[in-house]
Structure formats: structure tokens, C-alpha cells
Design an enzyme around this catalytic site. Structure first.
Site, PDB file in Angstrom:
ATOM      1  CE1 TYR A 119       4.672  -6.980   4.089  1.00 26.50           C
ATOM      2  CE2 TYR A 119       4.154  -9.309   4.408  1.00 26.50           C
ATOM      3  CZ  TYR A 119       4.075  -8.148   3.656  1.00 26.50           C
ATOM      4  OH  TYR A 119       3.409  -8.164   2.451  1.00 26.50           O
ATOM      5  CG  ASP A 145      -1.967  -1.064   1.210  1.00 23.91           C
ATOM      6  OD1 ASP A 145      -2.408  -1.420   0.102  1.00 23.91           O
ATOM      7  OD2 ASP A 145      -2.350  -1.548   2.290  1.00 23.91           O
TER       8      ASP A 145
END
Length: 265
Positions: free
Chosen positions: A116, A58
Site C-alpha cells: 500500500y 473502501d
């Protein structure tokens, strides 16, 4: 794909998500990572190039080791897809590695693991030097409580409580292999390794962990939140600034390099 004419390449790239409106190309022409990369690849290939990414990110989300594949009829040496492409990329994106791969390789579907890191600054005043590089809270955090809560994420579970409303994943059930939370020099690092992640999943998890660390949510409440399987009772989504895609796992036969996480991160 006509393998006699086309080659499939896999590239690993790093980018500063704060400079782009996410990964995916958009009709209104706003700057995105995919649009910039495909423009640069086309300059080297001498033809239009379409890319497929391991995982879309994003607006504001960074990557230290994103993986992309593309097909081309252009016969170019490996360095052309690294140095050559980098010469045509805007600031904020860099190709780290390139490798010709088997024609059946798929950056998304062959990935069996993703890594992540969320970098969080915990300080009374937000450092201007960390803006866009780390998330921030002025709250004092109990790292021990946060670590206990993070440990509850490990395993195969329904993560609907951390799923964005617009998430397109077919199933909310994912497997987290590792969830480590550490702190040093005022920076909290959450490292997650899983088979796949839902839209906003890591940011939603961090939002809930900040609630735990600040005393607004107990470890038991965090466990109950997971079991609720509902986003309605969960804390807000945390800011994108501190989120980094740090690696993608592939079968060894493909030879895809997964770089180490940079020391500065």
C-alpha cells in the site's frame, strides 16, 4: 470446479476509488468496482461471472494493481479479457493484465503479501488538482519524527490500535515487512508492505503519523499506542483519498504480474 469445462483467470486491474462506493457489490445498486467489473466480464463471457478479489477496498480507496480471479466456461483469448473487457468498463477502471491460472489459484488466500502507498499533501491550502488523489493536512510536518515512528511498525505485532471496530479479521496480529516514509515536492509518501492488513489499518496508521509529525504525539507515544492494543486512545482515521493498493504478492509459479508503481504516484 469442473476443470474440463471451466477455466480460471486472474486479472490485474487499476481503478479510481473516488468514482465508486468501494469494491464490494451492494444490494441497493450503487456503483461499485465489483459490480462494474462483473458486468463487463459477463459481456465478454456471454454468461454471468462471479469474481474473488485479493483485498476489498473502501469507498474512495484506489488501486494500481488489484488482483481478481474468476471462472468461466467461455473460451476466449487473453486479449479479450483485457481490451474486450476494458471496452465495456466505465471510466475509472481498467484491466491491465489477464492470465489463465491453475484451477486451485485463489486471489485472496494465495496472496502472501500486499503493498500500500498513502500519498499525503502537506500544504497551507489543499490543491484542487490533488483532491481525491491525495490526503491533505494544513499542518507542517516533521518528517524525521514520522519516519522514526513508521519504523516501529516493522515486524509481527498486534495492530489492534489501528483496527476498525467493524473489522472482521480473525486476528489483529499482522507482519509488516517494510515501512518507508519519504517526502518530495510537498508530498509525503508512506509505503507499507505486509502479509495482510486490518480494516482501515493504513488510514489509521497515517492518522497517527500525522499526529507525530505535527507534534501532537511523540515517537514514544506512538510506540505506546501500538502496545496499548486499543483503538480508543488512537487518533482519528485519516481520509481515504490518498490510499492506493499498489501490489499483491503471489508464489512465482502462478506467474501473476505485479506492475511497477506509476511514476506519477
Amino acid at each position: 470446479m469442473d476443470t474440463a469445462q471451466k477455466q480460471r483467470w486472474a486479472i490485474t486491474l487499476s481503478y479510481d476509488g473516488s468514482r465508486f462506493y468501494g469494491w464490494q457489490k451492494q444490494a441497493d445498486g450503487v456503483p461499485t468496482v465489483q459490480a462494474a467489473l462483473e458486468t463487463a466480464l459477463a459481456q465478454i463471457a456471454g454468461e454471468a461471472v462471479s469474481t474473488t478479489v485479493a483485498g476489498r477496498t473502501d469507498t474512495g480507496v484506489h488501486a494500481t494493481a488489484q488482483v481478481v480471479h474468476f471462472d468461466t466456461t467461455a473460451a476466449r483469448p487473453q486479449q479479450a479479457w483485457v481490451r474486450g473487457v476494458n471496452a465495456h468498463l466505465p471510466e475509472g477502471i481498467a484491466v491491465l493484465h489477464a492470465r489463465q491460472v491453475a484451477p486451485e489459484f485463489h486471489a485472496r488466500f494465495d496472496a502472501y503479501g500486499r503493498h500500500y502507498r498513502y500519498l499525503l499533501e502537506s500544504a497551507p491550502v489543499r490543491s484542487p488538482l490533488l483532491k481525491n488523489r491525495a490526503g491533505w493536512t494544513h499542518l507542517k510536518l516533521d518528517i524525521g519524527q514520522m519516519r522514526q515512528a513508521a519504523a516501529l511498525l516493522v515486524g509481527e505485532q498486534d495492530f489492534s490500535s489501528f483496527r476498525a471496530a467493524e473489522c472482521q479479521a480473525k486476528s489483529p496480529v499482522k507482519t509488516i515487512y517494510r515501512a518507508d516514509l519519504t517526502q518530495s515536492s510537498g508530498l509525503v509518501r508512506l509505503d507499507l508492505h505486509g502479509n495482510a492488513f486490518l480494516h482501515h489499518m493504513v488510514r489509521n496508521i497515517m492518522g497517527a503519523l500525522v499526529y507525530v509529525g505535527s507534534g501532537r504525539l511523540s515517537v514514544e507515544g506512538f510506540a505506546a499506542l501500538i502496545q496499548e492494543r486499543s483503538r480508543l486512545k488512537a487518533p482519528p482515521t485519516f481520509m481515504p483519498d490518498g490510499l492506493y493498493l499498489t501490489g499483491v504478492d503471489y508464489p512465482e509459479a502462478y506467474g501473476i504480474i505485479r506492475p511497477q508503481i506509476p511514476e506519477w504516484l
